[in-house]
Scaffold this motif. Structure first.
Motif, PDB file in Angstrom:
ATOM      1  N   MET A 178       0.834  -1.201   0.000  1.00 49.18           N
ATOM      2  CA  MET A 178       0.000   0.000   0.000  1.00 49.18           C
ATOM      3  C   MET A 178       0.869   1.253   0.000  1.00 49.18           C
ATOM      4  N   LEU A 179       1.978   1.183  -0.704  1.00 48.53           N
ATOM      5  CA  LEU A 179       2.883   2.325  -0.799  1.00 48.53           C
ATOM      6  C   LEU A 179       2.182   3.445  -1.557  1.00 48.53           C
ATOM      7  N   ASP A 180       2.296   4.670  -1.045  1.00 46.90           N
ATOM      8  CA  ASP A 180       1.442   5.738  -1.582  1.00 46.90           C
ATOM      9  C   ASP A 180       2.191   7.018  -1.930  1.00 46.90           C
ATOM     10  N   SER A 181       3.450   6.920  -2.280  1.00 44.54           N
ATOM     11  CA  SER A 181       4.226   8.101  -2.634  1.00 44.54           C
ATOM     12  C   SER A 181       4.436   8.159  -4.139  1.00 44.54           C
ATOM     13  N   PRO A 182       4.998   9.245  -4.654  1.00 39.65           N
ATOM     14  CA  PRO A 182       5.483   9.223  -6.033  1.00 39.65           C
ATOM     15  C   PRO A 182       6.659   8.267  -6.160  1.00 39.65           C
TER      16      PRO A 182
ATOM     17  N   PRO B  89      -5.621   4.568 -14.364  1.00 34.69           N
ATOM     18  CA  PRO B  89      -6.609   5.288 -15.198  1.00 34.69           C
ATOM     19  C   PRO B  89      -6.187   6.700 -15.590  1.00 34.69           C
ATOM     20  N   SER B  90      -5.327   7.311 -14.818  1.00 29.67           N
ATOM     21  CA  SER B  90      -4.959   8.701 -15.110  1.00 29.67           C
ATOM     22  C   SER B  90      -3.731   8.833 -15.989  1.00 29.67           C
TER      23      SER B  90
ATOM     24  N   ARG C 136      -1.920   4.510  -8.931  1.00 29.43           N
ATOM     25  CA  ARG C 136      -2.692   5.732  -9.169  1.00 29.43           C
ATOM     26  C   ARG C 136      -1.832   6.764  -9.872  1.00 29.43           C
ATOM     27  N   LEU C 137      -0.997   6.283 -10.764  1.00 26.52           N
ATOM     28  CA  LEU C 137      -0.097   7.159 -11.495  1.00 26.52           C
ATOM     29  C   LEU C 137      -0.870   7.985 -12.515  1.00 26.52           C
ATOM     30  N   SER C 138      -0.302   9.124 -12.854  1.00 26.52           N
ATOM     31  CA  SER C 138      -0.972  10.031 -13.787  1.00 26.52           C
ATOM     32  C   SER C 138       0.053  10.630 -14.733  1.00 26.52           C
ATOM     33  N   GLY C 139      -0.452  11.346 -15.755  1.00 24.11           N
ATOM     34  CA  GLY C 139       0.429  12.018 -16.692  1.00 24.11           C
ATOM     35  C   GLY C 139       0.834  11.112 -17.845  1.00 24.11           C
ATOM     36  N   PRO C 140       1.718  11.601 -18.691  1.00 27.13           N
ATOM     37  CA  PRO C 140       2.098  10.852 -19.897  1.00 27.13           C
ATOM     38  C   PRO C 140       3.046   9.694 -19.580  1.00 27.13           C
TER      39      PRO C 140
ATOM     40  N   GLU D 289       3.706  11.217 -11.661  1.00 23.39           N
ATOM     41  CA  GLU D 289       4.084  10.750 -12.990  1.00 23.39           C
ATOM     42  C   GLU D 289       5.178   9.692 -12.916  1.00 23.39           C
ATOM     43  N   ILE D 290       5.305   8.920 -13.986  1.00 22.65           N
ATOM     44  CA  ILE D 290       6.418   7.975 -14.113  1.00 22.65           C
ATOM     45  C   ILE D 290       7.653   8.776 -14.506  1.00 22.65           C
ATOM     46  N   PRO D 291       8.677   8.800 -13.660  1.00 23.66           N
ATOM     47  CA  PRO D 291       9.860   9.614 -13.989  1.00 23.66           C
ATOM     48  C   PRO D 291      10.499   9.171 -15.303  1.00 23.66           C
TER      49      PRO D 291
END
Length: 952
Positions: A489-493, A558-559, A536-540, A517-519
């Motif tokens: 349940m890790l919840d950081s970037p 989804p994001s 719950r990652l987002s961005g391109p 985002e994925i670096p």
């Protein structure tokens, strides 16, 4: 009359004097012959010529009696090489001791030794001797004969049964003999105390009459093809201290009568098919230190009486069907060093007293039904090196002190029901290389102090209840090659700093609550295994991930969106939001221009194709009607199509031919280069018609390479298959293969480059053996199958005969019965088992290591007849000077000789003739990391008092 007697006495004295003078002259001549025949630094200590008739008696290795007569010649471990001069007993008629062991005697057995009628001790072990052996019957004074670790062939010398004064016989590790059986005549050797015939091609059963050889103190028959049961008559050997019959095919029960061997110190019955229980009487023996019976079919439990032992140091009974509770006081009264209980059916609690003596190094109890909590006492066992209790039913919190043991190398608590958190005290685990806690109920956050355990190579904390951030400080673990944190349940970037983990092969962060985002920087880790799915990652999504075909590895977010239109991803991820109107107008112009250029390119391509079509048909035998009729199976996002590949299959692009087909180097229109292997399909009958199908090796290669991603395994972009031929398209390796880089005059690799190559190959093999759901055995590891990219990073290639092992446990040596491989790299067990295991790959890798170290090929004329690189190296390594002698002469200036010798010793372990003695590839990776030529400090660990044959 008195005058006559006096004259006769004077004559006798004169005769003896002349005889002594003659012997001394002959001795001096032979000493000179030895110095001329054998080379090595040691020979400089023999200063010839010297003053005085017996001056050579002061030379090291030469023993003389009071009359200057040589009775001992001891040249053992002197790093000598050459042919031993003939006629030894003509020159040294009174010789009683001859020791030439641990040298490189480049000839067969010196038969002139048979004329040494006074010879009592003959030791020529580890001397690289080949050929057949003579009749030893003339050596009636012989008391000790040691010809172990050589390469003799032909018939075993049964004439040893005529040596009635013999006390010690050692033929260990001579696998080249023809199959033979132990003759009953050997019972005539009533003075025989030591009989070592391990790995000498003996077959048949252990005859009951062996029990009549009551002088024996050491009986070793391991590594042969012995069948039948262990005779109860062995219980009559009341002087026996060592009984080693492991790695045979023995069946039946362990005789209760072995409990009569009251002087027994060490018994090893491992690697057979023994059944029944461990005799209680055997466990009562007063001097028993080592009891090994692993890899059998034993049932029942551990006798309670074993807890009373004050001498037991090693108990290794893993991989049986033993059950019941382990006596809780096991090891309480003895200095237990090794406890191996793995892969049985034990239940109840783990024994808590095993480290009472403070000497325990190995606690291995994986794959049982142990329950209850982890003993707190193990957290204070500071000597512990390896602690594995995975795959049990353990509960409760993990004692914090276990994580900070100063010498522990592996902590494996995976697949239990353990709770608690990872404490900050893990910073003290300076020698920890593997931390495995997956599939438990570990909670809390991941402490930044884990980054202080600088030796970590593998971390698997998957499928727990960890929460909070992923510490950016993990990036300081420079040796890390696996980081598996999925299912928490890790919840950081995702920390961008992870991209600095240059050794990382596996990064799995899937099924967490990660955000942001994925670096882009993580793309530096490609083409290794990356998985960010179900977060719950987002961005391109970074474009390199898409080009690698890793769309599944980012699914379930989804994001996330894709910055460019890709048909492949339309149903998985949406396009990213469009830019402003002005930017869109600019993009329209760019797109329009791109379309025009593309149309122009297509016209040129069509013209080019029409122009070359006939030439294509003549050169490659592919008709115009089928030129582009290929089925395409892709494993990465492709920047080319089949047309461009097929058109380039012309003679000028051929770079090599092999047994499986032709290899082309093709430069694509986008400037990239690929390698294409073209294989013709084989006809197979199908009912009344013929059709062409995938070659079995091609199918194996496609199925294997298409499913794996690792920076040290060559990338297979795609496969084109048609009725006529099959094409495999790979990444192009500009620096060719390792064979050419090592053995061509125009190339040279320094030691740091060779070490980096060795480590890369080892990491690739470790990934195949240990990091996949089902292990893969390559089965043809050799330098010509190791390719080098532009920066000389190695990549394992040619998986045509690879085998996927459907094994439950990656550590098992599952097998396949297909014969495969290349002469010079094949493991010796092929000769009688015809089975390939992961340990076969380890052996082949050991040969590759020896090539890297010595610069020599696996088979060279200088090695002599029936000898290879392993035998050549083995004959030179008895001393440090010998080890240095085998190093590549082109590296004589290298400041890294100590590190090279470290790697040489790894190679020797990898090429042990017994598979069980070889390390796993995971262990090899760790050993190579410790041999880093630029490593600034050494890892200190307690010295082992034993040599485990196959620690789990």
């Amino acid at each position: 009359m008195a005058t006559t007697h006096y004259s006769l006495l004077l004559f006798t004295i004169s005769l003896l004097f002349l005889q002594s003078l003659c012997i001394q002259t002959n001795q001096s001549t032979f000493i000179s012959l030895i110095k001329q025949s054998l080379s090595g630094p040691f020979m400089s200590s023999w200063a010839l010529p010297c003053s005085g008739d017996t001056c050579f008696c002061t030379f090291p290795g030469i023993g003389c009696d009071d009359n200057g007569i040589v009775f001992k010649l001891d040249l053992s471990s002197r790093s000598l090489a050459g042919e031993f001069p003939p006629g030894i007993c003509s020159y040294l008629p009174k010789l009683r001791v001859l020791r030439l062991d641990h040298n490189d005697i480049r000839s067969g057995f010196p038969v002139d030794v048979l004329n040494c009628s006074f010879l009592e001790v003959l030791n020529m072990s580890c001397s690289g001797l080949t050929g057949t052996l003579p009749d030893f019957s003339p050596l009636q004074s012989l008391r000790s004969l040691d010809l172990s670790n050589n390469f003799f062939s032909g018939d075993f010398p049964l004439s040893i049964t005529n040596l009635t004064n013999i006390e010690a016989i050692n033929f260990n590790q001579n696998p080249g003999f023809r199959f033979w059986k132990l003759p009953e005549d050997i019972t005539r050797l009533t003075k025989l105390k030591l009989l070592i015939l391990s790995t000498s091609s003996m077959r048949g059963d252990i005859p009951p009459w062996v029990g009549n050889m009551t002088s024996l103190t050491d009986l070793e028959l391991s590594g042969n093809l012995l069948t039948g049961s262990i005779p109860a008559t062995l219980g009559k050997l009341h002087n026996l201290q060592f009984l080693e019959i492991y790695y045979n095919r023995l069946t039946g029960v362990i005789p209760e009568e072995l409990g009569n061997l009251t002087k027994l110190i060490d018994i090893d019955l491992s690697g057979n098919e023994l059944s029944g229980q461990i005799p209680e009487k055997l466990c009562e023996l007063p001097e028993l230190e080592v009891l090994q019976a692993y890899s059998n079919k034993l049932t029942g439990g551990i006798p309670q009486v074993l807890c009373n032992s004050t001498t037991l140091t090693i108990l290794s009974i893993y991989r049986n069907s033993l059950s019941g509770q382990v006596p809780p006081e096991l090891g309480k009264y003895s200095g237990l060093v090794v406890l191996e209980l793995s892969e049985n059916q034990f239940s109840g609690e783990l024994p808590a007293e095993t480290c009472a003596g403070g000497q325990l190094l190995y606690f291995l109890a994986l794959g049982n039904f142990f329950s209850g909590s982890l003993p707190e006492s193990l957290g204070y066992c500071r000597s512990l090196i390896r602690f594995r209790v995975n795959d049990n039913q353990l509960r409760g919190s993990v004692p914090e002190s276990i994580f900070s043991l100063p010498h522990v190398s592996i902590i494996d608590l995976s697949f239990n029901l353990l709770q608690g958190s990872i404490p900050k005290s893990i910073a003290g685990a300076k020698n920890l290389s593997g931390l495995f806690l997956q599939n438990n109920q570990i909670s809390g956050s991941l402490p930044i102090q884990i980054s202080w355990a600088s030796g970590l190579v593998k971390i698997d904390l998957s499928n727990n209840m960890l929460s909070g951030p992923i510490p950016a400080e993990i990036s300081s673990l420079s040796k890390l090659n696996q980081l598996s944190l999925q299912g928490n349940m890790l919840d950081s970037p995702i920390p961008p700093s992870l991209s600095s983990l240059k050794s990382l092969n596996v990064l799995n962060l899937s099924n967490n609550l990660l955000t942001g985002e994925i670096p882009e920087s993580l793309c530096d880790l490609l083409p290794n295994s990356l998985d960010f799915s179900n977060n719950r990652l987002s961005g391109p999504v970074p474009i390199p991930l898409l080009k690698e075909g890793l769309i599944e590895s980012v699914s379930g977010n989804p994001s996330l969106c894709v910055p460019i239109h890709l048909n492949l991803t339309d149903h998985l991820l949406p396009l990213c939001p469009q830019p402003s109107l002005r930017k869109r107008l600019n993009n329209i112009w760019v797109i329009g221009l791109s379309i025009m250029l593309s149309m122009f390119g297509i016209l040129l391509l069509a013209k080019r194709w029409i122009h070359k079509r006939n030439q294509e048909e003549e050169q490659d035998g592919i008709s115009s009607s089928s030129s582009f009729s290929y089925d395409v199976t892709s494993f990465h996002k492709l920047s080319f199509d089949q047309h461009e590949i097929v058109e380039a299959l012309i003679d000028k692009n051929i770079v090599g031919h092999g047994g499986s087909g032709t290899v082309y180097k093709i430069e694509l229109s986008n400037g990239e280069r690929v390698a294409v292997k073209k294989l013709w399909s084989r006809k197979v009958k199908d009912g009344s018609s013929d059709h062409l199908s995938f070659d079995r090796e091609l199918r194996s290669e496609v199925e294997t390479l298409g499913s794996i991603r690792h920076k040290n395994i060559v990338k297979l972009y795609c496969c084109f298959s048609s009725l006529d031929s099959n094409l495999l398209v790979y990444e192009y390796m500009p620096n060719g293969n390792l064979w050419d880089a090592l053995h061509n005059e125009w190339s040279f690799l320094d030691w740091p480059a060779r070490h980096r190559i060795a480590l890369g190959i080892a990491q690739g093999l470790a990934y195949l053996h240990h990091d996949l759901l089902f292990p893969i055995v390559h089965r043809d590891i050799k330098t010509s199958n190791i390719l080098l990219d532009a920066s000389f990073e190695p990549k394992v290639a040619d998986f045509g005969i690879a085998k996927v092992l459907q094994a439950r446990d990656h550590d098992h040596d599952s097998t396949t019965t297909v014969i495969a491989g290349t002469y010079g790299y094949l493991a010796p067990e092929y000769a009688y088992t015809f089975k390939a295991t992961t340990k076969c790959d380890v052996y082949s890798f050991g040969v590759v290591l020896m090539e890297l170290i010595t610069g020599k090929k696996p088979n060279e004329p200088e090695f002599g007849e029936n000898r290879d690189i392993i035998r050549w190296v083995s004959s030179k390594i008895a001393s440090r000077e010998g080890e240095t002698e085998v190093l590549d002469k082109r590296l004589s200036w290298s400041p890294f000789k100590d590190e090279m010798i470290q790697v040489l010793r790894i190679a020797l372990r990898c090429t042990c003739s017994s598979p069980g003695l070889r390390p796993s590839m995971n262990e090899v990776v760790q050993l190579l990391i410790e041999a880093d030529p630029f490593k600034s400090d050494s890892i200190n660990s307690p010295s082992s008092k034993f040599k485990a044959k196959n620690p789990t």
